[in-house]
Design a protein around this motif. Structure first.
Motif, PDB file in Angstrom:
ATOM      1  N   UNK A 120       0.809  -1.208   0.000  1.00  0.00           N
ATOM      2  CA  UNK A 120       0.000   0.000   0.000  1.00  0.00           C
ATOM      3  C   UNK A 120       0.844   1.260   0.000  1.00  0.00           C
ATOM      4  N   UNK A 121       0.188   2.384   0.139  1.00  0.00           N
ATOM      5  CA  UNK A 121       0.866   3.681   0.082  1.00  0.00           C
ATOM      6  C   UNK A 121       1.775   3.874   1.299  1.00  0.00           C
ATOM      7  N   UNK A 122       2.818   4.698   1.112  1.00  0.00           N
ATOM      8  CA  UNK A 122       3.701   4.992   2.244  1.00  0.00           C
ATOM      9  C   UNK A 122       4.361   6.359   2.135  1.00  0.00           C
ATOM     10  N   UNK A 123       4.130   7.071   1.028  1.00  0.00           N
ATOM     11  CA  UNK A 123       4.744   8.377   0.799  1.00  0.00           C
ATOM     12  C   UNK A 123       3.740   9.460   1.191  1.00  0.00           C
ATOM     13  N   UNK A 124       3.942  10.074   2.350  1.00  0.00           N
ATOM     14  CA  UNK A 124       2.993  11.055   2.861  1.00  0.00           C
ATOM     15  C   UNK A 124       2.871  12.272   1.945  1.00  0.00           C
ATOM     16  N   UNK A 125       3.980  12.706   1.365  1.00  0.00           N
ATOM     17  CA  UNK A 125       3.933  13.889   0.491  1.00  0.00           C
ATOM     18  C   UNK A 125       3.098  13.612  -0.745  1.00  0.00           C
ATOM     19  N   UNK A 244      -4.817  10.039   3.493  1.00  0.00           N
ATOM     20  CA  UNK A 244      -4.004  10.625   4.571  1.00  0.00           C
ATOM     21  C   UNK A 244      -4.315   9.944   5.900  1.00  0.00           C
ATOM     22  N   UNK A 245      -5.574   9.650   6.146  1.00  0.00           N
ATOM     23  CA  UNK A 245      -5.929   8.910   7.358  1.00  0.00           C
ATOM     24  C   UNK A 245      -5.329   7.511   7.310  1.00  0.00           C
ATOM     25  N   UNK A 246      -5.401   6.888   6.147  1.00  0.00           N
ATOM     26  CA  UNK A 246      -4.854   5.545   5.930  1.00  0.00           C
ATOM     27  C   UNK A 246      -3.374   5.503   6.270  1.00  0.00           C
TER      28      UNK A 246
END
Length: 295
Positions: A120-125, A244-246
């Protein structure tokens, strides 16, 4: 539409693509299945099960699953496919088709290594800008390449092309991973989601998401697979807020690392059951790379 001379496997597919560099045999803690790179980078050592590798603990793109020690890295795969293309192009020219050109590789889209977006996603920017979508420039380049297609205007017949591909196979073998690698990679990914440690961290993530107002997601990939967020041409404010919550809940409970460690253990167990086959895979990888460099 032309007959494709090479099979390009996306980095987000089950197995291929391991990032730049060379394939490793890694040393580390056999209990966890993780390790650090040895002083020199090597291909998998015959008779020994390769371990996982964690580069930056905060960046899943730098992690390497055990199966990756046996197959070409992305850089090595590009070397082999480029060399094969050159061999096929020369053969086609000799056959009278000077205008024949190899199919271009599609631009990268999304994850850049096997583990980059695997969990899954991991890059906050990027998430703050694009939610679950790839970078806008990447998506645009990919869409344009797909629209342009790969049309062969040389008039070459399929039989001639197949003959040239066969000749290339004889000089530089195709680096695609065999079925046993694909099967173990896919099965380990699915099985890891049912391990106690992963189901526990999924439950924590789900509870965290519920506290943030997202009660319908039971597992992390449920959010990214939400049909409301799958339109490649549209990124909504709702998607960005959800993503973003994820990622906040993922980071809080170490979802990606827990999942990676569990999958790595399963892969190592399965590789050990097929050690001879994996030694053969590693040998084939070395052979393909050596021949590509010499061609």
């Amino acid at each position: 539409m032309r007959l494709t001379a090479k099979a390009v496997v996306p980095v987000t597919a089950l197995v291929l693509a391991a990032g730049a560099g060379t394939a490793y045999h890694l040393s580390g803690d056999p209990k966890t299945g993780t390790g650090s790179a040895s002083g020199t980078q090597q291909v998998a050592v015959p008779g020994r099960v390769a371990q996982a590798y964690v580069g930056s603990s905060n960046d899943p793109a730098t992690w390497r699953l055990p199966v990756e020690a046996y197959i070409p890295t992305a850089e090595q795969a590009r070397l082999v496919t480029t060399t094969r293309d050159q061999l096929i192009d020369t053969c086609m020219s000799t056959a009278g088709y000077d205008d024949w050109e190899p199919a271009p590789e599609l631009p990268e889209l999304g994850g850049k290594t096997l583990t980059d977006w695997r969990y899954g996603i991991h890059d906050a920017r990027l998430t703050a800008e694009r939610g679950y979508h790839p970078a806008e420039a990447e998506q645009k380049a990919y869409d344009e390449a797909m629209e342009a297609g790969a049309v062969d205007e040389s008039g070459a017949d399929d039989a001639t092309l197949r003959g040239c591909v066969a000749k290339a196979d004889g000089k530089v073998p195709d680096p695609q991973p065999p079925a046993v690698v694909q099967e173990i990679s896919g099965a380990a990914f699915e099985k890891s989601q049912k391990t106690p440690e992963v189901t526990a961290v999924f439950a924590k993530w789900s509870s965290c998401m519920k506290d943030k107002g997202y009660a319908s997601y039971k597992q992390p990939l449920d959010a990214s697979d939400d049909p409301r967020f799958t339109n490649p041409d549209k990124v909504t404010a709702q998607e960005i807020a959800t993503a973003r919550a994820d990622i906040s809940c993922r980071d809080k409970y170490g979802v990606a690392r827990t999942w990676f460690d569990a999958e790595s253990k399963i892969q190592r167990t399965e590789i050990a059951k097929h050690m001879d086959e994996f030694d053969d895979v590693a040998a084939a990888t070395r052979e393909a790379i050596t021949k590509a460099k010499a061609a």
